[in-house]
Design a protein around this motif. Structure first.
Motif, PDB file in Angstrom:
ATOM      1  N   THR A   1      10.322 -79.734  84.130  1.00  0.00           N
ATOM      2  CA  THR A   1       9.999 -81.394  85.232  1.00  0.00           C
ATOM      3  C   THR A   1      10.775 -81.198  86.478  1.00  0.00           C
ATOM      4  O   THR A   1      11.464 -79.968  87.037  1.00  0.00           O
ATOM      5  N   ILE A   2       9.679 -81.092  87.173  1.00  0.00           N
ATOM      6  CA  ILE A   2       9.736 -80.843  88.979  1.00  0.00           C
ATOM      7  C   ILE A   2       9.337 -82.417  89.858  1.00  0.00           C
ATOM      8  O   ILE A   2       7.937 -83.089  89.813  1.00  0.00           O
ATOM      9  N   HIS A   3      10.205 -83.052  90.508  1.00  0.00           N
ATOM     10  CA  HIS A   3      10.566 -84.454  91.179  1.00  0.00           C
ATOM     11  C   HIS A   3      10.506 -84.369  92.513  1.00  0.00           C
ATOM     12  O   HIS A   3      11.026 -82.931  92.796  1.00  0.00           O
ATOM     13  N   HIS A   4       9.538 -84.855  93.439  1.00  0.00           N
ATOM     14  CA  HIS A   4       9.811 -84.749  95.120  1.00  0.00           C
ATOM     15  C   HIS A   4      10.432 -86.032  95.661  1.00  0.00           C
ATOM     16  O   HIS A   4       9.761 -87.090  95.068  1.00  0.00           O
ATOM     17  N   ALA A   5      11.764 -86.054  95.380  1.00  0.00           N
ATOM     18  CA  ALA A   5      12.088 -86.791  95.784  1.00  0.00           C
ATOM     19  C   ALA A   5      12.383 -87.352  96.882  1.00  0.00           C
ATOM     20  O   ALA A   5      12.642 -86.462  98.009  1.00  0.00           O
TER      21      ALA A   5
END
Length: 199
Positions: free
Chosen positions: A149-153
């Protein structure tokens, strides 16, 4: 005599209340600290395992064979044709206190700097942007060292200490400057080489 007992009891209750408040808010980290961080390097390699790579044994000539990754993946398979997408110098956060503090005490990161969170076992973990001053990419990595998973937070709004939760499945979590994953072409399914000694 009864008055002293009441004063002592009130003192104990106040001390316990302060201790509970410090534990719940994380204020104890400011007083006690989290200890020194180990450091290392994380490299992300593309997930295209269809590129032929070369294998040899002492009794064979060099032949083309598909790149394969061992199922238990105790080591990262590197094959000719696969490519490193990006390398990050990391602080290794492998204790509860270090994971809780995270990058909260960090004003900024260099373009190829980050933090690697190491959990005792693979699982579903929520991450928050507690008291963060800058935006980050949160990259979850499973025990086989594959990005899940990759989140751009985004940092929390002004005046708030947290933003939403960013959840993912993994044993490791890499936090880097927001946009690093896009800039390097890192995506779900890519392979991660962890620092020596990180299990």
């Amino acid at each position: 005599m009864a008055r002293r007992a009441v004063v002592a009891l009130v003192g104990v209750i106040v001390a316990l209340a302060v201790a509970v408040l410090a534990l719940q808010t994380g204020l104890w980290v400011d007083v006690v600290g989290v200890g020194e961080y180990d450091r290392g390097t994380v490299t992300v390699t593309d997930s295209d395992n269809s590129t032929p790579c070369c294998t040899t044994t002492p009794t064979e000539t060099t032949t083309a064979a598909p790149c394969t990754v061992p199922p238990n993946r105790t080591a990262v398979a590197t094959c000719e044709g696969s490519r490193a997408l990006g390398t990050v110098d990391v602080r290794i956060s492998d204790t509860f206190d270090q994971r809780r503090l995270g990058l909260s005490d960090t004003e900024s990161l260099g373009p190829n700097e980050g933090m690697l969170f190491v959990h005792d076992e693979e699982g579903e973990y929520p991450y928050v942007m507690r008291d963060m001053d800058f935006d980050i990419d949160i990259i979850f990595i499973d025990a086989n060292r594959t990005i899940t998973t990759i989140h751009h937070a985004s940092k929390p709004p002004e005046g708030e200490s947290y933003s939403e939760q960013y959840s993912g499945r993994g044993k490791y979590v890499l936090e880097v400057n927001r946009g690093w994953a896009n800039r390097t072409g890192t995506s779900v399914g890519d392979t991660v080489e962890l620092p020596a000694g990180v299990d």
